[in-house]
Design an enzyme around this catalytic site. Structure first.
Site, PDB file in Angstrom:
ATOM      1  N   CYS A 139       1.413  14.939  20.044  1.00 20.39           N
ATOM      2  CA  CYS A 139       1.335  16.868  20.928  1.00 20.39           C
ATOM      3  C   CYS A 139       2.580  17.535  22.024  1.00 20.39           C
ATOM      4  CB  CYS A 139      -0.143  17.743  21.274  1.00 20.39           C
ATOM      5  SG  CYS A 139      -1.386  17.259  20.101  1.00 20.39           S
TER       6      CYS A 139
ATOM      7  N   ARG B 295       8.106  13.951  19.084  1.00 19.14           N
ATOM      8  CA  ARG B 295       7.165  12.985  19.049  1.00 19.14           C
ATOM      9  C   ARG B 295       6.362  13.789  17.933  1.00 19.14           C
ATOM     10  NH1 ARG B 295       5.973  13.480  25.176  1.00 19.14           N
ATOM     11  NH2 ARG B 295       4.361  13.986  24.750  1.00 19.14           N
TER      12      ARG B 295
ATOM     13  N   TRP C 119      -0.458  17.881  16.727  1.00 16.83           N
ATOM     14  CA  TRP C 119       0.262  16.572  15.944  1.00 16.83           C
ATOM     15  C   TRP C 119      -1.935  16.614  16.134  1.00 16.83           C
ATOM     16  CZ3 TRP C 119       3.266  13.050  14.745  1.00 16.83           C
ATOM     17  CH2 TRP C 119       2.432  11.970  13.766  1.00 16.83           C
TER      18      TRP C 119
ATOM     19  N   ASN D 162      -3.311  18.429  24.741  1.00 12.34           N
ATOM     20  CA  ASN D 162      -2.832  17.518  24.089  1.00 12.34           C
ATOM     21  C   ASN D 162      -3.640  16.365  25.059  1.00 12.34           C
ATOM     22  OD1 ASN D 162      -1.252  15.310  23.055  1.00 12.34           O
ATOM     23  ND2 ASN D 162       0.466  15.543  24.982  1.00 12.34           N
ATOM     24  N   GLY D 163      -3.694  15.409  24.473  1.00 18.07           N
ATOM     25  CA  GLY D 163      -5.124  14.191  24.366  1.00 18.07           C
ATOM     26  C   GLY D 163      -6.002  14.760  23.493  1.00 18.07           C
TER      27      GLY D 163
ATOM     28  N   GLU E 108      -0.255 -12.626  23.454  1.00 19.92           N
ATOM     29  CA  GLU E 108      -0.111 -11.841  24.224  1.00 19.92           C
ATOM     30  C   GLU E 108       0.730 -11.737  25.675  1.00 19.92           C
ATOM     31  OE1 GLU E 108       2.217 -10.092  22.735  1.00 19.92           O
ATOM     32  OE2 GLU E 108       2.007  -7.862  23.868  1.00 19.92           O
TER      33      GLU E 108
ATOM     34  N   LYS F  64       4.358 -11.659  26.623  1.00 19.87           N
ATOM     35  CA  LYS F  64       5.090 -11.179  27.797  1.00 19.87           C
ATOM     36  C   LYS F  64       6.012 -11.321  28.642  1.00 19.87           C
ATOM     37  CE  LYS F  64       5.269  -7.664  25.590  1.00 19.87           C
ATOM     38  NZ  LYS F  64       5.238  -8.162  24.182  1.00 19.87           N
TER      39      LYS F  64
ATOM     40  N   GLU G 294       8.869 -13.370  27.189  1.00 18.83           N
ATOM     41  CA  GLU G 294       9.752 -12.619  27.542  1.00 18.83           C
ATOM     42  C   GLU G 294      10.618 -11.617  28.404  1.00 18.83           C
ATOM     43  OE1 GLU G 294       9.660  -9.928  23.948  1.00 18.83           O
ATOM     44  OE2 GLU G 294       7.386  -9.225  24.366  1.00 18.83           O
TER      45      GLU G 294
ATOM     46  N   HIS H  31      -8.398 -30.326  25.298  1.00 18.97           N
ATOM     47  CA  HIS H  31      -8.040 -31.456  24.741  1.00 18.97           C
ATOM     48  C   HIS H  31      -6.403 -31.878  24.417  1.00 18.97           C
ATOM     49  CE1 HIS H  31     -11.864 -30.968  22.058  1.00 18.97           C
ATOM     50  NE2 HIS H  31     -11.692 -29.998  22.043  1.00 18.97           N
TER      51      HIS H  31
ATOM     52  N   LYS I 145      15.155  -5.494  19.595  1.00 19.10           N
ATOM     53  CA  LYS I 145      13.697  -5.247  19.772  1.00 19.10           C
ATOM     54  C   LYS I 145      13.306  -4.879  18.155  1.00 19.10           C
ATOM     55  CE  LYS I 145      10.836  -1.996  20.457  1.00 19.10           C
ATOM     56  NZ  LYS I 145       9.256  -3.354  20.664  1.00 19.10           N
TER      57      LYS I 145
END
Ligand code: AGP
Length: 614
Positions: A2, A27, A78, A102-103, A486, A490, A493, A509, A609
């Site tokens: 929104c 948006r 939205w 918004n939210g 992950e 992060k 990279e 192990h 990207k």
């Protein structure tokens, strides 16, 4: 997402509000509206025009039936709670009050039930309850400002709000909690917008409200208050004319902006997949993908690369635990060489932010050759993946500019959890009561993300230590094992530190041979059934000199009080939604480590990207 824009001044506002809405079109939205306080010989009155679809439809509506004034608000919606139609379009009215929002207001059903007797509701939106609360408080004798602040204290969730009130035509009330809001300073007028882009031609002197702030804008005065209603001063930033700078807002990097907007972006992913009015997941028909029939699917083949692969790895646990649906999980570049034996009643689901990753496209095409139905969960609806699959599922995270994927990851997790719940419902493994509990937990995620973001100052300090190391381990169990991978990705990279994510139980192990004095080991472990085992793995490495950072919740921190090292305490979460919230500290840890090292956070060396080559 929104979009919000508001103007208080001494000149007509309608055309400039429309201009602000057009700058917010990027948006994404499905309806728009405007409300102004019109003043004429007969006095002042609150008027509004709304339209489904594009802003052009609203412009046509205004041509047929003009409204204007010197105080107004406008909104691109939205579809959140309730269909995308004119009735549910913002601004919402109740008595003398007009609201744009918004939210997600998490507790709107409870508030609505409280008011139902004495107030007439005309929409299914969560926003409408805000207008009723303010109007009702004023009817009980409170001033407009008292009614506004009293209402803010009743609301739970992550949102941005903008309010005008009939008869109070020298005040524009705004509040930020989890969704950003920017104030633009003018000459004899002031502005508010969802971001600096909305304000781009109105003002370059921008004040970014901070978490919990609310403000009263007048034509020649802006009063800002913090969450404790104490008057505060916030920095005014001169935003250069370029849209690119505006898009970054007051953030140093796109990556940091995208980390910080995750309460908002997860809200938008959520509202596509869940019906928060009834606390249920949306059916395939409601999602407009009738092919998404999990009762006809005997196996799910998940494929993705990088961060998207780690989201898919978490989802494997969810689909198997919640829907008893067997899942094959493949790094996309490996799938076709594995020559998987996949029957035709297998659904091949790719996960991809860009929708252009060559390895993932190749894996999808391999599955199509096997005669499988194919789908893709993607953030770019016009991508190649969207065109080649039988059906696609949107992320709604908005454009992700930073090469290191952050908001796409949490939106992938959010969408995949909703889909796993849907699969469980369709396959008869999730009762209506369990569904209500799981969806309620999902609607609490934006607020919990906002709470996790508050860890940033502590993380910035911890990152300084981490930036001095050349190696690091991330450990987790269950759904937090992919999260450990992950977290390591992060860090790798964007800070170029050699980091490995491991299943905590796997360390003994072999990899434990790498543990030596001072090596950082980040453990990801909320207090769940696997907590004790993870803590004992951390104790094993701590006794060998590792520097421990435990990311847990308050109960976990208490239970592991004898474990040496640092703690990051996340808010309490539901077992299944924890990975979404625990992604925030691992993203911030990587970001601030890279800042300490001075690397190019938004465009790290050697990376693109979207990897459109194999
Ligand atoms: C994640 O931070 C990396 N930028 C990279 O691993 C990325 O997730 C991977 O290339 C997959 O991209 P996609 O989601 O656009 O398919």
């Amino acid at each position: 997402m929104c979009g919000i824009i508001g103007i208080i001044g001494d000149k007509p506002v309608t055309q400039r509000l429309l201009g602000g809405l057009k700058r917010l079109e990027y948006r994404g939205y499905d309806s728009a509206g405007i409300a102004v306080i019109e003043t004429d010989a007969t006095g002042a009155k609150l008027s509004r025009r709304r339209a489904e679809g594009k802003i052009h439809n609203l412009e046509e509506r205004l041509k047929q039936s003009p409204v204007d004034g010197i105080l107004g608000i406008a909104h691109t919606r939205w579809a959140t709670h309730g269909q995308a139609n004119e009735t549910n379009a913002h601004p919402h009215f109740a008595g003398r009050v007009a609201v744009v929002h918004n939210g997600i207001i998490e507790n709107f059903m409870a508030l609505r039930a409280e008011l139902q007797e004495k107030r007439e509701f005309v929409t299914q939106t969560d926003t409408e309850v805000v207008a009723h609360l303010i109007d009702d408080a004023m009817k009980s004798g409170l001033s407009a400002q008292e009614a506004f602040t009293k209402t803010l204290k009743r609301l739970e969730g992550a949102f941005a709000i903008c309010v005008i009130i009939d008869g109070i035509d020298e005040h524009l009330f705004v509040a930020r909690r989890g969704s950003p809001l920017a104030i633009g300073i003018g000459e004899g007028e002031n502005f508010v917008g969802s971001d600096a882009i909305a304000l781009n031609t109105l003002s370059n002197d921008i004040i970014y409200l901070e978490e919990g702030d609310w403000a009263v804008l007048k034509t020649d005065n802006i009063q800002i208050f913090n969450a404790d209603d104490k008057p505060v001063t916030r920095e005014t930033v001169r935003v250069s004319g370029s849209m690119a700078a505006a898009e970054k807002g007051n953030y140093r990097h796109f990556m940091l902006k995208e980390i910080n907007e995750q309460a908002e972006t997860v809200s938008h992913t959520l509202t596509h997949y869940v019906d928060a009015f009834h606390m249920r997941v949306k059916s395939p028909e409601q999602l407009q993908v009738p092919e998404l029939d999990f009762s006809a699917v005997q196996r799910l083949s998940l494929m993705a690369c990088g961060t998207a692969f780690y989201a898919a790895s978490v989802a494997k646990y969810w689909f198997e635990q919640l829907a008893k649906l067997p899942v094959d999980l493949d790094i996309a570049s490996e799938l076709r060489y594995r020559q998987p034996v996949l029957a035709k009643d297998t659904l091949a689901l790719a996960v991809s932010q860009s929708g252009e990753t060559a390895d993932t496209l190749a894996a999808l095409r391999h599955c199509q050759k096997l005669g499988l139905k194919t789908a893709a969960l993607i953030n770019v609806s016009t991508s190649t993946m969207a065109r080649i699959v039988d059906f696609s599922l949107p992320l709604n995270a908005g454009p992700e500019i930073g090469v290191a994927s952050t908001k796409a990851f949490t939106s992938q997790l959010t969408a995949l959890l909703a889909l796993a719940i849907s699969a469980g419902v369709q396959r008869g493994h999730i009762s209506p009561k369990a569904e209500h509990e799981l969806v309620t937990a999902l609607t609490q995620v934006p607020r919990q993300i906002t709470q996790a973001l508050a860890l940033e100052p502590q993380i910035e300090e911890l990152a300084l230590e981490l930036s001095k190391s050349r190696n690091a381990f991330y450990l987790g169990r269950g759904v937090h094992y992919p999260l450990a991978m992950e977290g390591a990705l992060k860090l790798k990279e964007i800070s170029y530190i050699q980091a490995e994510g491991y299943a905590a139980g796997e360390l003994k192990h072999g990899p434990i041979a790498l543990i030596e004095e001072g090596i950082p080991v980040i453990g990801i472990a909320p207090l769940d059934a696997l907590f004790d085992k993870t803590i004992s793995n951390l104790e094993e490495v701590a006794t060998r000199g590792a520097k421990i950072l435990l990311i847990t919740d308050a109960q976990g921190a208490k239970k592991a009080e004898n474990l040496k090292g640092e703690r990051l305490i996340c808010p309490p979460t539901h077992l299944h939604t924890a990975p979404i919230i625990y992604a925030i500290p691992i993203q911030l840890l990587a970001y601030h480590t890279a800042i300490h090292l001075g690397t190019d956070v938004d465009q790290p060396r050697n990376l693109a990207k979207s990897v459109t080559v194999e």
